[in-house]
Design a protein around this motif. Structure first.
Motif, PDB file in Angstrom:
ATOM      1  N   ASN A   8     -54.138 -33.556  32.813  1.00 28.18           N
ATOM      2  CA  ASN A   8     -54.100 -34.844  32.110  1.00 28.18           C
ATOM      3  C   ASN A   8     -53.072 -34.837  30.983  1.00 28.18           C
ATOM      4  O   ASN A   8     -53.186 -35.607  30.018  1.00 28.18           O
ATOM      5  N   ASP A  10     -73.667 -37.518  26.171  1.00 29.66           N
ATOM      6  CA  ASP A  10     -74.163 -38.884  26.338  1.00 29.66           C
ATOM      7  C   ASP A  10     -75.454 -39.122  25.563  1.00 29.66           C
ATOM      8  O   ASP A  10     -75.962 -40.225  25.520  1.00 29.66           O
ATOM      9  N   ASP A  48     -72.437 -32.820  32.436  1.00 27.59           N
ATOM     10  CA  ASP A  48     -71.230 -33.272  33.123  1.00 27.59           C
ATOM     11  C   ASP A  48     -71.225 -34.777  33.403  1.00 27.59           C
ATOM     12  O   ASP A  48     -70.780 -35.231  34.457  1.00 27.59           O
ATOM     13  N   VAL A  49     -71.730 -35.558  32.460  1.00 28.21           N
ATOM     14  CA  VAL A  49     -71.657 -37.009  32.559  1.00 28.21           C
ATOM     15  C   VAL A  49     -70.330 -37.468  31.953  1.00 28.21           C
ATOM     16  O   VAL A  49     -69.885 -36.925  30.946  1.00 28.21           O
ATOM     17  N   SER A  50     -69.684 -38.430  32.571  1.00 22.09           N
ATOM     18  CA  SER A  50     -68.359 -38.858  32.128  1.00 22.09           C
ATOM     19  C   SER A  50     -68.368 -39.329  30.684  1.00 22.09           C
ATOM     20  O   SER A  50     -69.255 -40.074  30.262  1.00 22.09           O
ATOM     21  N   ARG A  51     -67.389 -38.866  29.937  1.00 17.56           N
ATOM     22  CA  ARG A  51     -67.131 -39.356  28.581  1.00 17.56           C
ATOM     23  C   ARG A  51     -65.759 -40.013  28.595  1.00 17.56           C
ATOM     24  O   ARG A  51     -64.865 -39.589  29.336  1.00 17.56           O
ATOM     25  N   ASN A  52     -65.591 -41.020  27.765  1.00 18.73           N
ATOM     26  CA  ASN A  52     -64.391 -41.842  27.857  1.00 18.73           C
ATOM     27  C   ASN A  52     -63.745 -42.068  26.497  1.00 18.73           C
ATOM     28  O   ASN A  52     -63.691 -43.202  25.993  1.00 18.73           O
ATOM     29  N   THR A  73     -60.709 -40.140  30.928  1.00 11.18           N
ATOM     30  CA  THR A  73     -62.072 -39.801  31.345  1.00 11.18           C
ATOM     31  C   THR A  73     -62.241 -38.284  31.442  1.00 11.18           C
ATOM     32  O   THR A  73     -61.426 -37.590  32.058  1.00 11.18           O
ATOM     33  N   ILE A  74     -63.294 -37.814  30.803  1.00 12.20           N
ATOM     34  CA  ILE A  74     -63.661 -36.396  30.867  1.00 12.20           C
ATOM     35  C   ILE A  74     -64.982 -36.314  31.630  1.00 12.20           C
ATOM     36  O   ILE A  74     -66.010 -36.804  31.158  1.00 12.20           O
ATOM     37  N   ASP A  75     -64.940 -35.711  32.810  1.00  6.39           N
ATOM     38  CA  ASP A  75     -66.130 -35.728  33.669  1.00  6.39           C
ATOM     39  C   ASP A  75     -66.802 -34.363  33.768  1.00  6.39           C
ATOM     40  O   ASP A  75     -67.544 -34.092  34.719  1.00  6.39           O
ATOM     41  N   GLN A  76     -66.548 -33.496  32.785  1.00 11.65           N
ATOM     42  CA  GLN A  76     -67.203 -32.189  32.766  1.00 11.65           C
ATOM     43  C   GLN A  76     -67.396 -31.759  31.318  1.00 11.65           C
ATOM     44  O   GLN A  76     -66.730 -32.270  30.416  1.00 11.65           O
TER      45      GLN A  76
END
Length: 512
Positions: A292, A457, A463-467, A481-484
């Motif tokens: 990224n 969250d 591992d829930v997406s953070r934005n 988006t960070i999904d881990q």
């Protein structure tokens, strides 16, 4: 073996003052020639013994009565966290006063090399541990009383399936913190402590921390210099440019500024310790940065990946703040404590409420200390950080695979430690209301998102997406988006670190 323990005892037992009606055993420490602490150039130096004595005298603070780990910060070289259960409270209390207390290292003893012991020893107790000692006083902190497991669901957002089972149980009564410049010293002193306690405790868990090697000393496992932003404490440290000067009572019970008015008298100059074992998934973090990487045309691909990491953290790996050097690292600035913390996110010609060209609102550093982003600047929700990395360096195999090994002996991370006089106003507040709050700081056209390093969250899901937004300096509305999870909580506990006089006069059993 006996000689090793004998020398360790002679070295670790420092000249201690007498408290109350019972004298503390006084043994002269062996003169050290090198410090047991680390001193990277980027970290603010501790005061000299003379400076600290003068400052503490001005406010009536007794540095010989305060356990050393509280005010020292991120300067440990090797440190073992030895968690225990008390199985014979009468024997433990008798040995606590007669054998262990002479080993407990006060702040004053750590400020000069020639007064440092071979191994610094501190001890702290959970609420269950105090109960096991027959201490049922209300210390005025519900988070401490209920334990960290009570904070998981609504405050910390941990996935408890990742916790070490011992932290989710009821067996941890206390923790010994043993710090030195070699692991051999630490282990010798641990054996000495166990021998003195004579079977009154059992080990339930331990974690060995150590500063990273070579040029990485002072850096955590993602590679960033750690501990620069600790506050200056009234009556102890001389503030550097950019450091907030905060009341003693934010960190020491019963001192000026303590948010809780009524405490048991014996708790004065103690502090609540929040311990967290935070696993760091370093190969995954590094791969995310590469995948990224930002697109500044004046930077190479590697430099654009490094820029993304710096903006997620709020500092470059050297320790230089992105707010002062937004596009490229400045190691000279980083190594200068007169400059590396001297910023507050304001810049002439830029609106602090909208400007993210210097530092994102979502950056870990800004999330956990917004400085001039709050008016007036926050002076209530601060902590002293005193943690240390644990685990080995990343292996070649992990780097090649871009995945952390599942071998538990290769786990690495941060033994995260904070001190405060009110956990709900300190560590827990920062995690819940700032790091995990996607809308903090508020009133932004594009929500900042949660902290990209430690944010969750808030629902205890892995591992829930953070934005987070603002990570691209050329497009503040861009969402990455960070999904881990790069940081995985392995659990922890809340403890009370009492003063030396409290150990002697309240916790120990004084046998005539």
């Amino acid at each position: 073996m006996r000689l090793t323990f004998s020398l360790s005892l002679f070295a670790a037992a420092a000249l201690q003052p007498a408290f109350g009606s019972t004298n503390v055993v006084s043994l002269k420490p062996r003169t050290r020639t090198n410090s047991l602490l680390i001193s990277p150039a980027a970290l603010p130096a501790l005061p000299s013994a003379q400076q600290a004595a003068s400052a503490s005298a001005d406010v009536g603070l007794n540095l010989t009565d305060i356990q050393g780990d509280i005010l020292i910060g991120m300067k440990k070289n090797k440190e073992l966290f030895f968690f225990f259960t008390i199985v014979n409270s009468t024997l433990f209390r008798s040995q606590l006063g007669s054998g262990i207390l002479p080993l407990i290292t006060p702040t004053s003893q750590l400020l000069a090399v020639d007064t440092q012991p071979t191994t610094a020893v501190n001890v702290a107790f959970s609420q269950r541990g105090l109960n096991a000692l027959g201490i049922t006083d209300d210390l005025g902190d519900s988070s401490f009383a209920n334990g960290q497991i009570d904070n998981v669901a609504t405050i910390l957002g941990d996935e408890t399936s990742n916790w070490e089972p011992v932290f989710a149980g009821s067996g941890i009564h206390g923790v010994f913190l043993l710090a030195s410049d070699t692991i051999d010293n630490v282990n010798a002193t641990l054996s000495q402590v166990q021998n003195l306690l004579n079977g009154s405790i059992t080990e339930v868990y331990s974690l060995q921390g150590q500063a990273r090697p070579g040029d990485e000393q002072g850096h955590e496992h993602f590679g960033f210099m750690d501990g620069i932003s600790n506050p200056a404490i009234t009556g102890f440290s001389t503030p550097l440019p950019g450091q907030q000067v905060l009341d003693l009572g934010l960190f020491l019970l019963g001192e000026s500024g303590d948010p809780v008015v009524s405490r048991p008298a014996w708790t004065k100059d103690g502090s609540f310790m929040a311990f967290r074992q935070l696993q760091q998934r370093v190969p995954e973090f590094n791969k995310f940065l590469v995948d990224n990487a930002l697109s500044n045309p004046n930077l190479t691909a590697d430099q654009n990946a490094e820029l993304l990491g710096a903006r997620m953290m709020g500092r470059w790996k050297s320790g230089a703040p992105v707010d002062l050097t937004p596009i490229v690292d400045d190691p000279v600035l980083a190594a200068d404590p007169q400059r590396n913390n001297d910023f507050n996110y304001t810049h002439s010609g830029f609106d602090i409420d909208t400007d993210q060209t210097h530092c994102p609102f979502s950056a870990h550093l800004r999330k956990t200390n917004p400085r001039a982003g709050l008016t007036p600047e926050d002076t209530a929700n601060h902590i002293i950080r005193a943690g240390i990395p644990y685990g080995p360096e990343v292996t070649d195999a992990e780097s090649a695979a871009n995945v952390s090994s599942t071998d538990p002996t290769l786990e690495r991370g941060l033994a995260f430690v904070t001190y405060q006089s009110d956990i709900a106003n300190g560590f827990a507040f920062l995690q819940q209301f700032w790091a995990n709050n996607a809308n903090f700081p508020g009133a932004k056209a594009t929500p900042p998102g949660v902290d990209p390093i430690i944010g969750t969250d808030g629902l205890g899901q892995a591992d829930v997406s953070r934005n987070p937004s603002g990570l691209d300096p050329n497009d503040s509305t861009k969402i990455i988006t960070i999904d881990q999870d790069f940081v995985v909580s392995r659990g922890g506990e809340y403890f009370f670190s009492p003063s030396l006089s409290a150990i002697q006069n309240t916790l120990a059993l004084n046998v005539a």
